[in-house]
Design a protein around this motif. Structure first.
Motif, mmCIF file in Angstrom:
data_model
loop_
_atom_site.group_PDB
_atom_site.id
_atom_site.type_symbol
_atom_site.label_atom_id
_atom_site.label_comp_id
_atom_site.label_asym_id
_atom_site.label_seq_id
_atom_site.Cartn_x
_atom_site.Cartn_y
_atom_site.Cartn_z
ATOM 1 N N HIS A 5 0.923 -1.114 0.083
ATOM 2 C CA HIS A 5 -0.137 -0.058 -0.137
ATOM 3 C C HIS A 5 0.926 1.088 -0.001
ATOM 4 C CE1 HIS A 5 -3.514 2.459 1.056
ATOM 5 N NE2 HIS A 5 -2.925 2.936 2.117
ATOM 6 N N TYR A 6 2.053 1.064 0.796
ATOM 7 C CA TYR A 6 2.729 2.559 0.951
ATOM 8 C C TYR A 6 3.718 2.428 -0.093
ATOM 9 C CZ TYR A 6 0.546 3.361 5.334
ATOM 10 O OH TYR A 6 -0.587 3.618 6.412
ATOM 11 N N LEU A 7 4.059 1.343 -0.863
ATOM 12 C CA LEU A 7 4.957 1.481 -1.734
ATOM 13 C C LEU A 7 4.355 1.864 -3.067
ATOM 14 C CD1 LEU A 7 7.194 -2.034 -1.290
ATOM 15 C CD2 LEU A 7 8.290 0.420 -2.049
ATOM 16 N N ALA A 8 3.056 1.701 -3.128
ATOM 17 C CA ALA A 8 2.423 2.306 -4.474
ATOM 18 C C ALA A 8 2.344 3.757 -4.486
ATOM 19 C CB ALA A 8 0.931 1.689 -4.412
ATOM 20 N N ASP A 9 2.225 4.397 -3.256
ATOM 21 C CA ASP A 9 2.130 5.783 -3.136
ATOM 22 C C ASP A 9 3.414 6.483 -3.409
ATOM 23 O OD1 ASP A 9 -0.407 5.509 -2.090
ATOM 24 O OD2 ASP A 9 0.206 5.824 0.233
ATOM 25 N N LEU A 10 4.616 5.597 -3.265
ATOM 26 C CA LEU A 10 5.964 6.307 -3.661
ATOM 27 C C LEU A 10 6.296 5.953 -5.103
ATOM 28 C CD1 LEU A 10 7.742 5.172 -0.406
ATOM 29 C CD2 LEU A 10 6.915 7.440 -0.945
ATOM 30 N N HIS A 11 5.458 5.602 -5.972
ATOM 31 C CA HIS A 11 5.677 5.503 -7.255
ATOM 32 C C HIS A 11 4.673 6.380 -8.084
ATOM 33 C CE1 HIS A 11 8.370 2.024 -7.188
ATOM 34 N NE2 HIS A 11 7.831 1.686 -6.118
ATOM 35 N N PRO A 12 5.212 7.339 -8.874
ATOM 36 C CA PRO A 12 4.389 8.169 -9.637
ATOM 37 C C PRO A 12 3.904 7.897 -10.935
ATOM 38 C CG PRO A 12 6.808 9.127 -9.694
ATOM 39 C CD PRO A 12 6.759 8.022 -8.668
ATOM 40 N N ASP A 13 4.450 6.806 -11.507
ATOM 41 C CA ASP A 13 4.196 5.980 -12.430
ATOM 42 C C ASP A 13 2.923 5.149 -12.010
ATOM 43 O OD1 ASP A 13 3.815 4.227 -14.711
ATOM 44 O OD2 ASP A 13 5.863 4.161 -14.983
ATOM 45 N N PRO A 14 1.852 5.356 -12.950
ATOM 46 C CA PRO A 14 0.588 4.772 -12.476
ATOM 47 C C PRO A 14 0.553 3.259 -12.573
ATOM 48 C CG PRO A 14 0.144 6.069 -14.275
ATOM 49 C CD PRO A 14 1.261 6.610 -13.627
ATOM 50 N N ALA A 15 1.361 2.743 -13.607
ATOM 51 C CA ALA A 15 1.655 1.265 -13.714
ATOM 52 C C ALA A 15 2.393 0.807 -12.813
ATOM 53 C CB ALA A 15 2.368 1.168 -15.077
ATOM 54 N N GLU A 16 3.371 1.323 -12.200
ATOM 55 C CA GLU A 16 4.292 0.823 -10.957
ATOM 56 C C GLU A 16 3.258 0.997 -9.845
ATOM 57 O OE1 GLU A 16 8.798 1.596 -10.745
ATOM 58 O OE2 GLU A 16 8.075 3.271 -11.949
ATOM 59 N N ALA A 17 2.634 1.819 -9.559
ATOM 60 C CA ALA A 17 1.505 1.864 -8.303
ATOM 61 C C ALA A 17 0.474 0.973 -8.464
ATOM 62 C CB ALA A 17 0.920 3.324 -8.547
ATOM 63 N N LEU A 18 0.046 0.597 -9.776
ATOM 64 C CA LEU A 18 -0.852 -0.220 -9.995
ATOM 65 C C LEU A 18 -0.378 -1.635 -9.438
ATOM 66 C CD1 LEU A 18 -3.729 -1.281 -11.055
ATOM 67 C CD2 LEU A 18 -2.627 -1.639 -13.212
ATOM 68 N N ALA A 19 0.782 -2.244 -9.855
ATOM 69 C CA ALA A 19 1.298 -3.495 -9.498
ATOM 70 C C ALA A 19 1.435 -3.469 -8.024
ATOM 71 C CB ALA A 19 2.831 -3.568 -9.920
ATOM 72 N N TRP A 20 1.958 -2.405 -7.331
ATOM 73 C CA TRP A 20 1.800 -2.489 -5.700
ATOM 74 C C TRP A 20 0.514 -2.415 -5.095
ATOM 75 C CZ3 TRP A 20 5.673 -4.422 -3.554
ATOM 76 C CH2 TRP A 20 6.871 -4.419 -3.811
ATOM 77 N N ASP A 21 -0.537 -1.689 -5.726
ATOM 78 C CA ASP A 21 -1.943 -1.811 -5.270
ATOM 79 C C ASP A 21 -2.639 -3.152 -5.384
ATOM 80 O OD1 ASP A 21 -1.964 0.698 -4.139
ATOM 81 O OD2 ASP A 21 -2.528 1.713 -6.238
ATOM 82 N N VAL A 22 -2.196 -3.808 -6.609
ATOM 83 C CA VAL A 22 -2.898 -5.080 -6.817
ATOM 84 C C VAL A 22 -2.086 -6.106 -5.533
ATOM 85 C CG1 VAL A 22 -2.719 -7.150 -8.039
ATOM 86 C CG2 VAL A 22 -3.453 -5.036 -9.025
ATOM 87 N N ARG A 23 -1.042 -5.982 -5.318
ATOM 88 C CA ARG A 23 -0.478 -6.764 -4.377
ATOM 89 C C ARG A 23 -0.840 -6.334 -2.763
ATOM 90 N NH1 ARG A 23 4.655 -5.002 -6.973
ATOM 91 N NH2 ARG A 23 5.464 -6.673 -8.034
ATOM 92 N N ALA A 24 -1.198 -4.996 -2.525
ATOM 93 C CA ALA A 24 -1.873 -4.735 -1.271
ATOM 94 C C ALA A 24 -3.244 -5.358 -1.215
ATOM 95 C CB ALA A 24 -1.966 -3.080 -1.162
ATOM 96 N N LEU A 25 -4.270 -5.283 -2.188
ATOM 97 C CA LEU A 25 -5.439 -5.899 -2.255
ATOM 98 C C LEU A 25 -5.379 -7.470 -2.156
ATOM 99 C CD1 LEU A 25 -8.521 -5.455 -2.433
ATOM 100 C CD2 LEU A 25 -8.205 -5.731 -4.857
ATOM 101 N N ASP A 26 -4.627 -7.957 -2.879
ATOM 102 C CA ASP A 26 -4.427 -9.609 -2.585
ATOM 103 C C ASP A 26 -3.969 -9.794 -1.106
ATOM 104 O OD1 ASP A 26 -5.068 -10.095 -5.342
ATOM 105 O OD2 ASP A 26 -3.160 -10.253 -5.981
ATOM 106 N N ALA A 27 -3.072 -9.152 -0.557
ATOM 107 C CA ALA A 27 -2.582 -9.247 0.753
ATOM 108 C C ALA A 27 -3.743 -9.108 1.702
ATOM 109 C CB ALA A 27 -1.469 -8.373 1.259
ATOM 110 N N ALA A 28 -4.428 -8.144 1.565
ATOM 111 C CA ALA A 28 -5.326 -7.457 2.403
ATOM 112 C C ALA A 28 -6.628 -8.940 2.451
ATOM 113 C CB ALA A 28 -6.281 -6.483 2.078
ATOM 114 N N ASP A 29 -6.687 -9.529 1.390
ATOM 115 C CA ASP A 29 -7.656 -10.684 1.326
ATOM 116 C C ASP A 29 -7.144 -11.872 2.429
ATOM 117 O OD1 ASP A 29 -9.662 -9.392 -0.347
ATOM 118 O OD2 ASP A 29 -8.817 -10.553 -2.014
ATOM 119 N N ALA A 30 -6.051 -11.885 2.761
ATOM 120 C CA ALA A 30 -5.285 -12.925 3.436
ATOM 121 C C ALA A 30 -5.157 -12.542 5.011
ATOM 122 C CB ALA A 30 -3.873 -13.504 3.007
ATOM 123 N N VAL A 31 -5.436 -11.334 5.283
ATOM 124 C CA VAL A 31 -5.283 -10.727 6.673
ATOM 125 C C VAL A 31 -6.843 -11.061 7.492
ATOM 126 C CG1 VAL A 31 -5.178 -8.709 8.211
ATOM 127 C CG2 VAL A 31 -4.000 -8.949 6.031
#
Length: 170
Positions: free
Chosen positions: A56-82
């Protein structure tokens, strides 16, 4: 994602908090390196709360939306496991349901900036559907306001970065 009033000390979450604070003071390169190091230590099958927070926080540190998207997908996937228990171990009042509006908002914003307005619209609707999970406080108000801001940008087919987005000054 608020992280104060910990129920139990968690060195990784504390390190994440320090890195996020560092990034917010302008040293985004150092914050990104620290968070990436923590990501490497945690691993793709490590603690889901750590993975969700880091991504979630790594996504915020990437101004490129494609890079942010990759991290945001990871965050959502991980949230499903919390699990609810794991969230409460970190903070007695923390509820995983409160993560989803922000996670879907971020995905909607990434897709919008990439010009994928249909995907953006699906995620903004998911953010709205999960909004009842937000707390009734300044953080909840911030996320609810951002959901409406992004929804308006999607409707206008506006791909410009939002000045109010986390990491906008990156």
């Amino acid at each position: 994602m608020p992280t104060d009033s910990s129920a139990a000390p968690d060195a990784t979450m504390e390190a994440i908090g320090r890195a996020v604070a560092e990034g917010r003071t302008g040293d985004t390169a150092s914050a990104r390196r620290t968070l990436l190091d923590l990501w490497s230590q945690t691993g793709v099958s490590g603690d889901a709360l750590h993975r969700c927070s880091l991504a979630h926080y790594l996504a915020d540190l990437h101004p490129d939306p494609a890079e942010a998207l990759a991290w945001d997908v990871r965050a959502l996937d991980a949230a499903d496991a919390v699990t609810g228990q794991r969230a409460r171990e970190h903070h007695a009042g923390l509820r995983i349901a409160g993560f989803y509006p922000s996670l879907h908002l971020n995905l909607a914003d990434d897709y919008r900036r990439l010009g994928s307005f249909e995907a953006a619209a699906r995620h903004i609707e998911a953010a709205r559907a999960h909004a009842p999970g937000l707390s009734d406080d300044a953080y909840g108000d911030l996320v609810r306001g951002a959901v409406e801001e992004v929804a308006g940008a999607i409707a206008r087919r506006d791909r410009a970065p939002r000045a109010s987005a986390p990491g906008a000054a990156v």
